[in-house]
Design a protein around this motif. Structure first.
Motif, short mmCIF file in Angstrom:
data_model
loop_
_atom_site.label_atom_id
_atom_site.label_comp_id
_atom_site.label_asym_id
_atom_site.label_seq_id
_atom_site.Cartn_x
_atom_site.Cartn_y
_atom_site.Cartn_z
N ALA A 233 -5.43 1.84 10.48
CA ALA A 233 -6.30 2.87 10.96
C ALA A 233 -5.45 4.15 11.19
CB ALA A 233 -6.65 2.68 12.54
N SER A 234 -4.06 4.09 11.29
CA SER A 234 -3.39 5.56 11.42
C SER A 234 -2.44 5.79 10.19
CB SER A 234 -2.22 5.12 12.86
OG SER A 234 -3.03 5.44 13.93
N THR A 235 -2.83 5.32 9.31
CA THR A 235 -1.82 5.49 7.93
C THR A 235 -2.69 6.76 7.28
OG1 THR A 235 -1.49 3.10 7.54
CG2 THR A 235 -1.39 4.67 5.82
N LYS A 236 -1.82 7.76 6.77
CA LYS A 236 -2.13 8.86 6.21
C LYS A 236 -3.01 8.78 4.88
CE LYS A 236 1.43 11.93 8.03
NZ LYS A 236 2.42 13.07 7.80
N ALA A 237 -3.78 9.74 4.52
CA ALA A 237 -4.41 9.63 3.25
C ALA A 237 -3.55 9.26 2.12
CB ALA A 237 -5.09 10.97 3.15
N ASP A 238 -4.02 8.47 1.30
CA ASP A 238 -3.28 7.93 0.04
C ASP A 238 -2.17 7.31 0.46
OD1 ASP A 238 -5.25 8.97 -1.67
OD2 ASP A 238 -4.45 11.03 -1.33
N GLY A 239 -1.86 6.69 1.64
CA GLY A 239 -0.60 6.04 1.94
C GLY A 239 -1.11 4.50 1.51
N ALA A 240 -0.02 3.98 2.05
CA ALA A 240 -0.04 2.36 1.54
C ALA A 240 0.81 1.60 2.67
CB ALA A 240 0.71 2.16 0.25
N VAL A 241 0.00 0.18 2.88
CA VAL A 241 0.78 -0.73 3.94
C VAL A 241 0.92 -2.06 3.13
CG1 VAL A 241 0.21 -2.04 5.98
CG2 VAL A 241 -0.82 0.33 5.73
N ALA A 242 2.37 -2.51 3.02
CA ALA A 242 2.49 -3.65 2.52
C ALA A 242 2.63 -4.75 3.62
CB ALA A 242 3.98 -3.50 2.00
N ALA A 243 1.82 -5.72 3.59
CA ALA A 243 1.51 -6.80 4.36
C ALA A 243 2.05 -8.27 4.17
CB ALA A 243 0.02 -7.02 4.89
N CYS A 244 3.10 -8.74 5.02
CA CYS A 244 3.65 -9.91 4.76
C CYS A 244 3.83 -11.02 5.73
CB CYS A 244 5.21 -9.40 4.24
SG CYS A 244 6.03 -8.91 5.63
N GLY A 245 3.11 -10.86 6.92
CA GLY A 245 3.41 -11.62 8.04
C GLY A 245 2.31 -12.03 8.79
N LEU A 246 2.41 -13.05 9.69
CA LEU A 246 1.06 -13.30 10.65
C LEU A 246 1.42 -13.62 12.08
CD1 LEU A 246 1.39 -16.48 10.35
CD2 LEU A 246 -0.15 -16.29 8.56
N ALA A 247 2.59 -12.91 12.50
CA ALA A 247 3.19 -13.14 13.77
C ALA A 247 2.16 -13.20 14.99
CB ALA A 247 4.44 -12.51 14.12
N GLN A 248 1.44 -12.09 14.79
CA GLN A 248 0.17 -12.11 15.95
C GLN A 248 -1.17 -12.93 15.42
OE1 GLN A 248 -1.07 -8.06 16.59
NE2 GLN A 248 -2.29 -8.41 18.57
N GLY A 249 -1.41 -13.24 14.31
CA GLY A 249 -2.32 -13.99 14.03
C GLY A 249 -2.87 -13.74 12.32
N MET A 250 -3.89 -14.59 11.95
CA MET A 250 -4.19 -14.40 10.44
C MET A 250 -5.41 -13.62 10.32
SD MET A 250 -3.70 -18.35 8.71
CE MET A 250 -4.09 -17.61 7.16
#
Length: 328
Positions: A233-250
């Motif tokens: 929700a707070s990633t800038k326009a045309d940004g990217a997020v690499a997701a690799c874990g689930l410590a808080q949950g799936m």
């Protein structure tokens, strides 16, 4: 054939047991390379396997430990010969194939990677699956085309294994790194790894809006669930997020808003069955790009007989950085 020391998970009527005991080499599983294991490490998944908190172990008995470094003792594989130094991460080792918390392992040669020049076996396991995963995240962001001139980069779970290496790698690559952690006392540690700012994880761990103020151009997330939703929700326009874990949950309680209104990309990272070319590229980059002094600063060492003492601690977020397990 002989016996060697190993941690063994066995099925019980009430769940499972974990015992340090002699293991018969004749009972090792099929594989074309036998390795004398010199070092392993402790990952979140290892904690799950040792405690039985999640059904990570898929066969019994099981030797836990999902990654190792060691020396080839016997090989029927064309790429390896006795005396070669090798590294293994992933491929179900420690889950469905007998794993690394032992003095010997027999595996498929196709699962191995030659120990990269410039890294010792201990350093390779200070990196381990966690650090290797952090590099895969950086490679995915690079491939996506996001660059430091677009804004800061966020790393969640920054005090943990993936997070610590990710902070060091992203800072080395020129990013202004914002490190998110729930441990107030780790600010100095994270700044020493290269973080420019430290963010309280409480800012991200509670339900938020589908879209929030744009704060970072890239992120590496090892937490999942509501935290990942807020990161997006707070990633800038045309940004990217690499997701690799689930410590808080799936779960991922988000909406399509970041994707269709800002063009944010969510990049999934699978470190278990990564093809060999990408796997070797990641290890080669780690050998070149990860500062050895920073790696040492984030690493503690335990002997094989004491690895069980860290199982609960890593699941509860009480283990900082990386832990090497000395086996030889």
């Amino acid at each position: 054939m002989g016996h060697f020391k190993a941690w063994v998970v066995e099925k019980t009527e009430t769940g499972q047991s974990l015992t340090f005991k002699d293991f018969d080499e004749a009972d090792l599983m099929d594989g074309d390379v036998t390795v004398r294991v010199t070092h392993s490490t402790v990952n979140y998944k290892d904690g799950l396997a040792m405690t039985g908190r999640s059904p990570v172990v898929r066969r019994f008995p099981m030797i836990p430990g999902i990654d190792f470094a060691g020396i080839v003792e016997h090989s029927d594989h064309d790429d390896y010969k006795p005396g070669d130094a090798v590294v293994l991460t992933g491929w179900g080792v420690g889950e469905s194939h007998l794993g690394a918390y032992a003095q010997r392992a027999r595996v498929k040669g196709d699962w191995l990677v030659p120990l990269p020049a410039g890294l010792s076996q201990a350093q390779a396991m200070a990196i381990g699956t966690a650090g290797y995963t952090a590099m895969l995240c950086l490679m995915a962001l690079d491939h996506q085309g996001v660059t430091p001139d677009q804004g800061p980069a966020l790393v969640t779970g920054a005090s943990g294994g993936v997070g610590s290496v990710a902070v060091a790698l992203m800072a080395r690559a020129g990013w202004h790194v914002i490190a998110s952690t729930g441990r107030d006392a780790e600010g100095e540690y994270l700044r020493g790894l290269g973080a420019s700012e430290v963010l309280d994880r409480a800012d991200l761990s509670k339900p938020g809006k589908p879209l929030a103020k744009e704060r970072w151009a890239a992120a590496i997330d090892a937490v999942g669930s509501t935290t990942l939703a807020n990161v997006l929700a707070s990633t800038k326009a045309d940004g990217a997020v690499a997701a690799c874990g689930l410590a808080q949950g799936m779960d991922l309680p988000t909406s399509v808003a970041p994707f269709i209104l800002r063009g944010v990309s969510l990049l999934g990272i699978n470190s278990v069955t990564t093809p060999q070319p990408k796997r070797r590229e990641a290890w080669a980059r780690l050998a070149r790009e990860l500062d050895h002094d920073k790696l040492a600063a984030m690493t503690q060492t335990v002997p094989l007989p004491g690895v069980d003492t860290l199982a609960e601690a890593i699941l509860e977020g009480r283990v900082r950085g990386r832990t090497v397990v000395e086996i030889a």
